[in-house]
Scaffold this active site. Structure first.
Site, PDB file in Angstrom:
ATOM      1  N   LYS A  94       0.834  -1.210   0.000  1.00 21.39           N
ATOM      2  CA  LYS A  94       0.000   0.000   0.000  1.00 21.39           C
ATOM      3  C   LYS A  94       0.863   1.253   0.000  1.00 21.39           C
ATOM      4  O   LYS A  94       0.509   2.255  -0.626  1.00 21.39           O
ATOM      5  CB  LYS A  94      -0.971  -0.017   1.179  1.00 21.39           C
ATOM      6  N   LYS A 137      -4.659 -11.372  -7.672  1.00 19.98           N
ATOM      7  CA  LYS A 137      -5.953 -11.877  -7.198  1.00 19.98           C
ATOM      8  C   LYS A 137      -7.076 -10.910  -7.598  1.00 19.98           C
ATOM      9  O   LYS A 137      -6.808  -9.757  -7.924  1.00 19.98           O
ATOM     10  CB  LYS A 137      -5.912 -12.020  -5.679  1.00 19.98           C
ATOM     11  N   LYS A 174     -11.173  -5.396  -5.119  1.00 20.19           N
ATOM     12  CA  LYS A 174     -12.244  -4.403  -5.247  1.00 20.19           C
ATOM     13  C   LYS A 174     -11.832  -3.251  -6.148  1.00 20.19           C
ATOM     14  O   LYS A 174     -12.644  -2.709  -6.875  1.00 20.19           O
ATOM     15  CB  LYS A 174     -12.596  -3.836  -3.870  1.00 20.19           C
TER      16      LYS A 174
END
Ligand code: AMP
Length: 334
Positions: A115, A197, A200
């Site tokens: 992140k 993967k 969202k």
């Protein structure tokens, strides 16, 4: 609260539409666990602030995550389905646990490093202490099982470390929480392009969302990466082909899966046909959920009632824990 049942806790961030990874990594287990365990499931709205400081869409996303959980089969009368920010006890436990978490270990966390790379202009302390807040969410209910996908494995290991430090320093208050899945391995639902993967916010054309319409599902599945097929019988599958089989395993019937496994092993597989079949099975799986979500979203009052009753149930358990924690630490002066 049923004292004979073991306690389960998990959460999903309201940062966008839920996808197949959320379903098979998390929600499918929630639904199975709701009869056997005492369950606390929350919309992790505070966690979402670490990466989504703009809150314009927050309310709509919170309502959507609630509706999506219910549409997938979660019964708000059986479980506590609540919003993280409705329990101020979370913030208190987070503060205590922050004294037991070290900068070095937090900086080494894979999700923090990812992140920080993605949002170099906003490497806030909340991002760094994300695993501590997550531990507070779990310990607030003294939960033992945490149904999550494979991406959460490291966070759960950290949660166990913080728990053991607390118990060691102040006395045994908490059970050691473990990541849970009904089969032995935690699930990772791969993206359709064979890289990473389903998620969202990243890679949206390679992720299947519970809100996708039938045509979009077909389009995404048909774009999945394939090749000209194996040339030797029983050869190992390249990762991107393995992923298509993995997705088929989630939604197709045993006969269909066997047919394509045999075709692959005999070198006569037709990937176009396989993807068409997978697309239709995905449509069959996703479309009833999508329709249910849309109908639940029409009824805001119902969702508010769910949130209210969930918070009430969760607060009862949180209050007991905070009392035990204050006593264990020695913050009881009267
Ligand atoms: P998040 O979307 O990060 O808030 O995650 C909510 C839950 O979904 C967590 O239990 C994750 O482990 C799980 N999850 C998210 N993406 C995937 C994926 N692609 N495969 C399996 N589980 C996932």
């Amino acid at each position: 609260m049923d004292k004979t049942k073991e306690i389960v806790m998990s959460g999903i961030r309201p940062t966008g539409f839920l996808h197949l990874g959320n379903y098979f990594g998390a929600i499918r287990n929630y639904v199975k666990m709701q009869d056997e365990y005492e369950c606390f499931f929350m919309v992790a709205d505070l966690h979402s602030l670490t990466t989504h400081p703009d809150t314009k869409e927050l309310k709509a996303n919170v309502y959507r995550v609630l509706a999506e959980n219910i549409a997938c089969g979660l019964d708000p009368d059986k479980v506590a389905l609540y919003c993280q920010s409705h329990l101020h006890e979370t913030a208190e436990l987070y503060l205590y646990l922050n004294m037991l978490a070290y900068k070095g270990e937090l900086e080494k966390t894979a999700t923090f490093k990812d992140k920080a790379r993605m949002q170099p202009g906003n490497i806030n302390a909340g991002l760094l202490t994300y695993p501590v807040l997550q531990t507070a969410d779990i310990l607030l209910h003294r939960a033992k099982y945490v149904p999550v996908g494979k991406d959460q494995e490291q966070h759960l290991e950290m949660a166990r470390n913080f728990t053991n430090r607390f118990n060691h320093r102040y006395g045994e208050v908490f059970p050691e929480p473990v990541a849970f899945n009904y089969s032995n391995d935690l699930v990772k639902v791969p993206s359709l392009d064979g890289e990473g993967k389903m998620s969202k916010s990243e890679n949206q054309m390679a992720t299947l969302y519970l809100a996708d319409d039938d045509e979009l599902i077909r389009k995404k599945v048909m774009k999945a990466k394939t090749d000209s097929g194996p040339t030797e019988n029983n050869s190992p599958k390249p990762a991107y082909i393995g992923n298509i089989f993995l997705l088929m395993n989630l939604v197709s019937s045993k006969d269909v899966i066997k047919k394509y496994e045999d075709d692959y092993n005999n070198c006569n597989i037709r990937y176009g046909d396989m993807k068409k079949q997978l697309a239709e099975d995905m449509v069959k799986f996703i479309s009833p959920i999508r329709e249910k979500v849309n109908s639940i979203l029409q009824d805001e009052k119902y969702l508010q009632k769910v949130m209210g009753q969930g918070a009430e149930k969760a607060r009862k358990s949180a209050e007991v824990t905070i009392k035990l924690v204050r006593e264990a630490i020695g913050l009881n002066y009267f």
